[in-house]
Design a protein around this motif. Sequence first.
Motif, PDB file in Angstrom:
ATOM      1  N   PRO A 174     -38.154 -32.308 -33.201  1.00  0.00           N
ATOM      2  CA  PRO A 174     -37.948 -32.122 -31.753  1.00  0.00           C
ATOM      3  C   PRO A 174     -37.065 -30.910 -31.435  1.00  0.00           C
ATOM      4  O   PRO A 174     -37.352 -30.169 -30.487  1.00  0.00           O
ATOM      5  CB  PRO A 174     -37.281 -33.424 -31.314  1.00  0.00           C
ATOM      6  CG  PRO A 174     -37.673 -34.426 -32.348  1.00  0.00           C
ATOM      7  CD  PRO A 174     -37.772 -33.649 -33.633  1.00  0.00           C
ATOM      8  N   GLU A 175     -36.011 -30.699 -32.214  1.00  0.00           N
ATOM      9  CA  GLU A 175     -35.127 -29.558 -31.958  1.00  0.00           C
ATOM     10  C   GLU A 175     -35.847 -28.242 -32.241  1.00  0.00           C
ATOM     11  O   GLU A 175     -35.747 -27.285 -31.465  1.00  0.00           O
ATOM     12  CB  GLU A 175     -33.848 -29.647 -32.793  1.00  0.00           C
ATOM     13  CG  GLU A 175     -32.885 -28.509 -32.480  1.00  0.00           C
ATOM     14  CD  GLU A 175     -31.624 -28.520 -33.327  1.00  0.00           C
ATOM     15  OE1 GLU A 175     -30.820 -27.598 -33.143  1.00  0.00           O
ATOM     16  OE2 GLU A 175     -31.446 -29.429 -34.158  1.00  0.00           O
ATOM     17  N   VAL A 176     -36.583 -28.175 -33.345  1.00  0.00           N
ATOM     18  CA  VAL A 176     -37.328 -26.963 -33.689  1.00  0.00           C
ATOM     19  C   VAL A 176     -38.322 -26.632 -32.581  1.00  0.00           C
ATOM     20  O   VAL A 176     -38.394 -25.499 -32.105  1.00  0.00           O
ATOM     21  CB  VAL A 176     -38.055 -27.136 -35.051  1.00  0.00           C
ATOM     22  CG1 VAL A 176     -39.082 -26.041 -35.280  1.00  0.00           C
ATOM     23  CG2 VAL A 176     -37.042 -27.176 -36.188  1.00  0.00           C
ATOM     24  N   GLU A 177     -39.066 -27.633 -32.145  1.00  0.00           N
ATOM     25  CA  GLU A 177     -40.060 -27.429 -31.090  1.00  0.00           C
ATOM     26  C   GLU A 177     -39.393 -27.009 -29.776  1.00  0.00           C
ATOM     27  O   GLU A 177     -39.889 -26.119 -29.072  1.00  0.00           O
ATOM     28  CB  GLU A 177     -40.863 -28.712 -30.895  1.00  0.00           C
ATOM     29  CG  GLU A 177     -42.060 -28.539 -30.002  1.00  0.00           C
ATOM     30  CD  GLU A 177     -42.951 -29.773 -29.969  1.00  0.00           C
ATOM     31  OE1 GLU A 177     -43.583 -29.973 -28.918  1.00  0.00           O
ATOM     32  OE2 GLU A 177     -43.022 -30.527 -30.967  1.00  0.00           O
ATOM     33  N   GLN A 178     -38.256 -27.609 -29.448  1.00  0.00           N
ATOM     34  CA  GLN A 178     -37.552 -27.284 -28.203  1.00  0.00           C
ATOM     35  C   GLN A 178     -37.050 -25.843 -28.224  1.00  0.00           C
ATOM     36  O   GLN A 178     -37.203 -25.117 -27.239  1.00  0.00           O
ATOM     37  CB  GLN A 178     -36.389 -28.260 -27.995  1.00  0.00           C
ATOM     38  CG  GLN A 178     -35.689 -28.125 -26.654  1.00  0.00           C
ATOM     39  CD  GLN A 178     -34.632 -27.031 -26.610  1.00  0.00           C
ATOM     40  OE1 GLN A 178     -33.936 -26.784 -27.592  1.00  0.00           O
ATOM     41  NE2 GLN A 178     -34.529 -26.366 -25.489  1.00  0.00           N
ATOM     42  N   VAL A 179     -36.465 -25.405 -29.341  1.00  0.00           N
ATOM     43  CA  VAL A 179     -35.950 -24.030 -29.442  1.00  0.00           C
ATOM     44  C   VAL A 179     -37.095 -23.028 -29.323  1.00  0.00           C
ATOM     45  O   VAL A 179     -37.016 -22.059 -28.564  1.00  0.00           O
ATOM     46  CB  VAL A 179     -35.155 -23.827 -30.757  1.00  0.00           C
ATOM     47  CG1 VAL A 179     -34.858 -22.359 -31.002  1.00  0.00           C
ATOM     48  CG2 VAL A 179     -33.866 -24.639 -30.720  1.00  0.00           C
ATOM     49  N   ALA A 180     -38.165 -23.257 -30.058  1.00  0.00           N
ATOM     50  CA  ALA A 180     -39.302 -22.340 -30.008  1.00  0.00           C
ATOM     51  C   ALA A 180     -39.917 -22.297 -28.611  1.00  0.00           C
ATOM     52  O   ALA A 180     -40.229 -21.214 -28.099  1.00  0.00           O
ATOM     53  CB  ALA A 180     -40.343 -22.744 -31.046  1.00  0.00           C
ATOM     54  N   SER A 181     -40.062 -23.453 -27.979  1.00  0.00           N
ATOM     55  CA  SER A 181     -40.644 -23.509 -26.627  1.00  0.00           C
ATOM     56  C   SER A 181     -39.752 -22.820 -25.598  1.00  0.00           C
ATOM     57  O   SER A 181     -40.249 -22.116 -24.710  1.00  0.00           O
ATOM     58  CB  SER A 181     -40.898 -24.959 -26.220  1.00  0.00           C
ATOM     59  OG  SER A 181     -41.875 -25.545 -27.052  1.00  0.00           O
ATOM     60  N   ALA A 182     -38.449 -22.998 -25.704  1.00  0.00           N
ATOM     61  CA  ALA A 182     -37.519 -22.344 -24.775  1.00  0.00           C
ATOM     62  C   ALA A 182     -37.578 -20.826 -24.936  1.00  0.00           C
ATOM     63  O   ALA A 182     -37.529 -20.080 -23.949  1.00  0.00           O
ATOM     64  CB  ALA A 182     -36.096 -22.853 -25.001  1.00  0.00           C
ATOM     65  N   PHE A 183     -37.697 -20.359 -26.176  1.00  0.00           N
ATOM     66  CA  PHE A 183     -37.792 -18.924 -26.419  1.00  0.00           C
ATOM     67  C   PHE A 183     -39.086 -18.368 -25.838  1.00  0.00           C
ATOM     68  O   PHE A 183     -39.100 -17.282 -25.262  1.00  0.00           O
ATOM     69  CB  PHE A 183     -37.716 -18.622 -27.916  1.00  0.00           C
ATOM     70  CG  PHE A 183     -37.744 -17.151 -28.208  1.00  0.00           C
ATOM     71  CD1 PHE A 183     -36.596 -16.383 -28.083  1.00  0.00           C
ATOM     72  CD2 PHE A 183     -38.928 -16.532 -28.584  1.00  0.00           C
ATOM     73  CE1 PHE A 183     -36.631 -15.015 -28.328  1.00  0.00           C
ATOM     74  CE2 PHE A 183     -38.969 -15.166 -28.827  1.00  0.00           C
ATOM     75  CZ  PHE A 183     -37.821 -14.406 -28.706  1.00  0.00           C
ATOM     76  N   GLU A 184     -40.169 -19.104 -25.968  1.00  0.00           N
ATOM     77  CA  GLU A 184     -41.483 -18.656 -25.500  1.00  0.00           C
ATOM     78  C   GLU A 184     -41.619 -18.660 -23.985  1.00  0.00           C
ATOM     79  O   GLU A 184     -42.517 -18.030 -23.446  1.00  0.00           O
ATOM     80  CB  GLU A 184     -42.580 -19.548 -26.090  1.00  0.00           C
ATOM     81  CG  GLU A 184     -42.868 -19.301 -27.541  1.00  0.00           C
ATOM     82  CD  GLU A 184     -43.703 -18.060 -27.789  1.00  0.00           C
ATOM     83  OE1 GLU A 184     -44.741 -17.850 -27.142  1.00  0.00           O
ATOM     84  OE2 GLU A 184     -43.285 -17.280 -28.662  1.00  0.00           O
ATOM     85  N   ASP A 185     -40.755 -19.374 -23.270  1.00  0.00           N
ATOM     86  CA  ASP A 185     -40.867 -19.534 -21.820  1.00  0.00           C
ATOM     87  C   ASP A 185     -40.458 -18.249 -21.097  1.00  0.00           C
ATOM     88  O   ASP A 185     -39.271 -17.923 -21.017  1.00  0.00           O
ATOM     89  CB  ASP A 185     -39.988 -20.697 -21.360  1.00  0.00           C
ATOM     90  CG  ASP A 185     -40.081 -20.963 -19.875  1.00  0.00           C
ATOM     91  OD1 ASP A 185     -40.875 -20.294 -19.175  1.00  0.00           O
ATOM     92  OD2 ASP A 185     -39.356 -21.868 -19.409  1.00  0.00           O
TER      93      ASP A 185
END
Length: 132
Positions: free
Chosen positions: A29-40
Amino acid sequence: MVHVRPWPAAAVLAAGAVLLTGCSSASQPEVEQVASAFEDPSGDPGERCDLLAPATWAAFEQDESAPCTDAIEDLPLGGGGVESVQIWGGDAQVTFSGDTVFLTETSAGWRITAAACAPRAEAPYDCEVDGP
């Protein structure tokens, strides 16, 4: 001569694999959240830059000849929905429908080491953002 029974070694290896899988699952969940926040692209540029590993941040600014907060707004991120998350110890890869992002685990949490990456047949990914 000492004889080692193979089954204890196999049991230790199996237990280790279960533990690593458990750690990977807990980090997903943390990995996905960091990557998604960067991509936004609508995210705050400063917060998105803070998600970069320090060496990646420095290399990105040097490559772009601009502060991260300015350059990140022009970054061609494909984004899209998360298709897969893979974690290997302290490294991870998140594949989006339009991009691939690589991360490493640091004392500050998971940070981006490469982004805006496209696969190239048998060669390594070609990334717009990557550290040394």
